[in-house]
Design an enzyme around this catalytic site. Structure first.
Site, mmCIF file in Angstrom:
data_model
loop_
_atom_site.group_PDB
_atom_site.id
_atom_site.type_symbol
_atom_site.label_atom_id
_atom_site.label_comp_id
_atom_site.label_asym_id
_atom_site.label_seq_id
_atom_site.Cartn_x
_atom_site.Cartn_y
_atom_site.Cartn_z
ATOM 1 N N HIS A 54 0.829 -1.216 0.000
ATOM 2 C CA HIS A 54 0.000 0.000 0.000
ATOM 3 C C HIS A 54 0.866 1.271 0.000
ATOM 4 O O HIS A 54 0.783 2.107 -0.897
ATOM 5 C CB HIS A 54 -0.895 0.037 1.253
ATOM 6 C CG HIS A 54 -1.761 -1.160 1.449
ATOM 7 N ND1 HIS A 54 -2.834 -1.465 0.647
ATOM 8 C CD2 HIS A 54 -1.718 -2.127 2.393
ATOM 9 C CE1 HIS A 54 -3.426 -2.572 1.090
ATOM 10 N NE2 HIS A 54 -2.775 -3.002 2.147
HETATM 11 O O1 RIB Z 1 -5.075 0.362 4.407
HETATM 12 C C1 RIB Z 1 -3.683 0.327 4.306
HETATM 13 C C2 RIB Z 1 -3.081 1.458 5.072
HETATM 14 O O2 RIB Z 1 -3.412 1.334 6.464
HETATM 15 C C3 RIB Z 1 -1.547 1.466 5.023
HETATM 16 O O3 RIB Z 1 -1.095 2.789 5.133
HETATM 17 C C4 RIB Z 1 -1.164 0.685 6.243
HETATM 18 O O4 RIB Z 1 0.115 1.048 6.749
HETATM 19 C C5 RIB Z 1 -2.221 1.120 7.221
HETATM 20 O O5 RIB Z 1 -1.794 2.349 7.795
#
Ligand code: RIB
Ligand code: CA
Length: 314
Positions: A244
């Site tokens: 992500h």
């Molecule tokens: O949904 C994914 C996000 O939420 C990423 O930034 C992960 O690190 C959590 O913070």
């Protein structure tokens, strides 16, 4: 090549840590500051984790490390230690250098100072809940508006959420802050689950590349990603992990990695079942010139993974 001034705002968990390594190992970016925000784990742990990563990479020209909000604007904090470990680094922080004991300036002051100093050259890469950015905007919108662009990992446009049925974690934790930032008038690029769920890195590949590189940093990355990947094996059936936050950094390095669409998008903060849901106007008729938000709708998967591995194991 002139490097791009960048501020990274993070709730450093495991994918954030990979994103920081990617950013710090990329000559296209000049990381001026790293600000921490509560999310995956408590903000004090996030600040210690940033210091650990800077020590791990032996960064000489250190960015400012500033500590931010310990909880969302209005709602109680929801954390994700089941995904990222109690320490935020897969409960493997013992395999990383100890953090420096130093005083940390405030995240809001640091964000505003960077906006003032770098203006439209600055890119803010927000890879956690948007609490700090919303507080900075509330404190001084005129200065905040000088920033060139905010790239935020968050939201789920046409796909299910990862925190309940409809919400993505960052926007679920602080929907009020996400609403403020997406309506601030600042140019924003949203990197939602729609694209981040299209890319996974498999454990086998991480092991192969880490052992081939065999540096202290590479072996530490392997260590702190271990439980993150086991979580995905237990819950999603594959031994690997989503990237992500590294994807948000990838887009700061090379915006051509994603195809974007200019749309109106807002975040639900009052719904009984829809807290943090991104509500997007995907109808063709709306006048795109009124929206300052671009949402990533497609990713060049191969090119992003090449960039990721090229820099992670540098
Ligand atoms: O949904 C994914 C996000 O939420 C990423 O930034 C992960 O690190 C959590 O913070
Ligand atoms: Ca994050």
């Amino acid at each position: 090549m002139k490097s791009k001034p960048v501020l990274i705002d993070t709730d450093i968990g495991v994918d954030d840590a990979m994103a920081l390594v990617l950013a710090l190992n990329s000559p296209e970016l000049s990381i001026k500051a790293i600000t921490t925000v509560a999310g995956n784990v408590d903000v004090t742990k996030c600040t210690r984790n940033v210091e650990r990563i800077l020590n791990l990479l032996n960064i000489q020209d250190r960015p400012i490390v500033a500590e931010g909000a310990s909880r969302p604007l209005r709602l109680p904090l929801v954390k994700a230690s089941e995904v990222h470990g109690k320490d935020g680094l897969g409960d493997a922080s013992a395999f990383l250098p100890q953090p420096r004991k130093s005083k940390h300036p405030s995240a809001v002051e640091t964000i505003l100072r960077c906006c003032d100093q770098y203006g439209s050259r600055l890119t803010i890469v927000a890879i956690g809940p948007l609490t700090n950015l919303a507080l900075a905007w509330k404190k001084n919108p005129r200065v905040m508006k000088k920033v060139g662009r905010i790239i935020t990992m968050g939201g789920a446009i046409r796909v299910p959420g990862n925190t309940g049925p409809v919400a993505e974690f960052n926007y679920f934790v602080d929907p009020d802050a996400a609403h403020i930032v997406l309506n601030s008038g600042v140019p924003v690029t949203v990197i939602p689950l729609d694209v981040t769920h299209q890319v996974v890195v498999m454990r086998k590949e991480m092991e192969y590349r880490a052992k081939r590189r065999a540096s202290l940093a590479a072996l530490a990355v392997l260590k702190f990603t271990e439980s993150y990947m086991r979580y995905h094996l237990d819950t999603q059936g594959f031994n690997g992990g989503y990237l992500h936050d590294p994807m948000a950094v990838g887009v700061a390095i090379d915006p051509s990695l994603v195809k974007t669409r200019n749309v109106h998008v807002d975040v639900e903060s009052k719904g009984a079942f829809t807290r943090g849901m991104t509500v997007t106007d995907l109808q063709e008729h709306h006048n795109p010139s009124q929206s300052t938000v671009d949402v990533a709708v497609a990713i060049d998967r191969e090119r992003f993974l090449r960039l990721f591995h090229d820099r992670l194991w540098k």
